[in-house]
Design an enzyme around this catalytic site. Structure first.
Site, mmCIF file in Angstrom:
data_model
loop_
_atom_site.group_PDB
_atom_site.id
_atom_site.type_symbol
_atom_site.label_atom_id
_atom_site.label_comp_id
_atom_site.label_asym_id
_atom_site.label_seq_id
_atom_site.Cartn_x
_atom_site.Cartn_y
_atom_site.Cartn_z
ATOM 1 N N GLU A 133 0.809 -1.230 0.000
ATOM 2 C CA GLU A 133 0.000 0.000 0.000
ATOM 3 C C GLU A 133 0.838 1.274 0.000
ATOM 4 O O GLU A 133 0.608 2.191 0.786
ATOM 5 C CB GLU A 133 -0.972 -0.025 1.178
ATOM 6 C CG GLU A 133 -1.919 -1.216 1.129
ATOM 7 C CD GLU A 133 -2.808 -1.364 2.355
ATOM 8 O OE1 GLU A 133 -2.738 -0.499 3.260
ATOM 9 O OE2 GLU A 133 -3.567 -2.347 2.414
ATOM 10 N N ASN A 173 2.007 -5.222 -3.100
ATOM 11 C CA ASN A 173 0.614 -5.542 -2.768
ATOM 12 C C ASN A 173 -0.165 -4.265 -2.477
ATOM 13 O O ASN A 173 0.335 -3.360 -1.805
ATOM 14 C CB ASN A 173 0.605 -6.457 -1.530
ATOM 15 C CG ASN A 173 -0.736 -7.100 -1.266
ATOM 16 O OD1 ASN A 173 -1.275 -7.794 -2.124
ATOM 17 N ND2 ASN A 173 -1.281 -6.879 -0.075
ATOM 18 N N HIS A 209 -10.460 -6.495 -1.928
ATOM 19 C CA HIS A 209 -11.465 -6.265 -0.904
ATOM 20 C C HIS A 209 -12.663 -5.622 -1.603
ATOM 21 O O HIS A 209 -12.723 -4.402 -1.781
ATOM 22 C CB HIS A 209 -10.925 -5.341 0.190
ATOM 23 C CG HIS A 209 -9.869 -5.973 1.047
ATOM 24 N ND1 HIS A 209 -10.132 -7.064 1.846
ATOM 25 C CD2 HIS A 209 -8.562 -5.667 1.226
ATOM 26 C CE1 HIS A 209 -9.026 -7.405 2.497
ATOM 27 N NE2 HIS A 209 -8.052 -6.576 2.125
ATOM 28 N N GLU A 238 -6.194 -10.876 -1.009
ATOM 29 C CA GLU A 238 -6.943 -10.612 0.228
ATOM 30 C C GLU A 238 -8.442 -10.535 -0.047
ATOM 31 O O GLU A 238 -9.142 -9.668 0.478
ATOM 32 C CB GLU A 238 -6.465 -9.308 0.879
ATOM 33 C CG GLU A 238 -4.982 -9.255 1.177
ATOM 34 C CD GLU A 238 -4.547 -7.999 1.908
ATOM 35 O OE1 GLU A 238 -5.407 -7.349 2.559
ATOM 36 O OE2 GLU A 238 -3.345 -7.652 1.846
ATOM 37 N N ASP A 240 -12.366 -10.613 -0.222
ATOM 38 C CA ASP A 240 -13.626 -10.788 0.488
ATOM 39 C C ASP A 240 -14.680 -9.953 -0.220
ATOM 40 O O ASP A 240 -14.355 -9.006 -0.946
ATOM 41 C CB ASP A 240 -13.528 -10.445 1.979
ATOM 42 C CG ASP A 240 -12.692 -9.207 2.289
ATOM 43 O OD1 ASP A 240 -12.523 -8.341 1.395
ATOM 44 O OD2 ASP A 240 -12.213 -9.090 3.418
#
Length: 323
Positions: A133, A173, A209, A238, A240
């Site tokens: 990030e 990432n 996400h 990651e 979801d």
């Protein structure tokens, strides 16, 4: 009894990795948790245990107990292990204060951290999120303690330091860059600069996400391909899938399942072979505990519900792996 294969078996049969972020405390205390994780997933990453804050209780002390538990779990169960994360601006130790260091001292501090952590797991971790990030939502470089002191050089240095002590594949990432957009454009440009400078970047992790607004799977596939054209591997790291808490769809389980299916299909179509979900089951999702996210988004974003029962999303992912 049933002959229906597990998700892990479907992934293995498809030469695909389907993984989950693992909490070390749940791994130790909940048999259903470790049983589901080992039976249903063939990839694993520590959810928090390898972040700098949890890893370093004091300036001169490392506590690898929780991280070792997750890596050991991956080893015992023949899983692909992702390390998350060596360099990030969040979850730093409480005792760490940037003003205690000169810029040169901060560079040495970060080098020592990367060497110690990545070096410990040489030959045991398959891929590292080296930098996490570093790009802001508007596409500018994120204003962090590392960037303030060292400029963009800190990214190239971090990859070189990791490469000196690790045989893992090394990833950048980030979130919010899953599809073609302003942020993913900026990340593309950043990685192109790093590669031009000879930084040993092997891949990019797209967090996925999907909270509230979900990216277009076709655009995700296009984004994956352009990073691959730079010579980079791409993984979904990651994932979801949640909805705005004040405006969920009438059939959230079905909509969630369809999006999971579409992302797996887009990923496979673009020769991406790894998707990691950020948690094992809904009861362990970060969305229920992270600041005000429990008020903003629905708290059931994963493939298994609170009781470890398979959700429609589970069947959708397995079906996409079979297609």
């Amino acid at each position: 009894m049933t002959d229906e294969p597990t998700l892990r078996e479907a992934a293995d049969d498809s030469d695909f990795r389907i993984g989950a972020a693992i909490d070390s405390d749940a791994l130790r205390s909940d048999p259903s948790y470790w049983r589901t994780a080992s039976n249903e997933f063939n990839a694993v990453t520590p959810e928090n245990a390898l972040k700098m804050g949890p890893l370093r209780p004091s300036r001169d002390t490392y506590d690898f107990g929780d991280a070792d538990a997750v890596v050991d779990f991956g080893d015992r169960n023949d899983m692909y292990v992702r390390g998350h994360v060596l360099v990030w601006h969040n979850q730093k130790p409480d005792w760490f204060q940037a003003w205690d260091y000169t810029d040169d001292q901060l560079r040495e501090f970060l080098r020592e951290h990367v060497h110690t952590v990545a070096g410990r797991y040489h030959g045991r971790i398959d891929a590292w999120d080296v930098v996490n990030e570093a790009v802001a939502d508007d596409g500018s470089m994120r204003d962090t303690v590392w960037y303030d002191a060292l400029g963009e050089d800190y990214l190239a240095d971090a990859f070189r330091w990791a490469d000196e002590v690790s045989d893992a594949d090394l990833y950048y990432n980030d979130y919010g860059a899953d599809a073609i957009n302003e942020k993913s454009d900026a990340i593309y440009d950043l990685l192109e600069r790093l590669l031009d400078r000879g930084a040993p970047v092997d891949g990019v992790g797209l967090q996925m996400h999907a909270l509230g607004d979900h990216p277009d799977p076709d655009s995700v596939a296009e984004n994956i391909r352009r990073f691959q054209d730079l010579g980079l591997d791409v993984q979904i790291t990651e994932m979801d899938v949640a909805f705005h808490a004040d405006d969920p769809p009438a059939n959230p389980d079905e909509v969630q399942a369809e999006f999971y299916r579409d992302v797996i299909a887009a990923c496979r179509d673009a020769d991406c072979d790894t998707v990691v979900t950020w948690g094992v089951h809904d009861a362990s999702t970060w969305l229920r505990t992270f600041r005000d996210f429990s008020d903003r988004f629905t708290g059931d974003p994963l493939l298994f519900d609170d009781r470890y029962d398979e959700k429609p999303a589970y069947d959708a992912v397995k079906g996409a792996l079979r297609d």
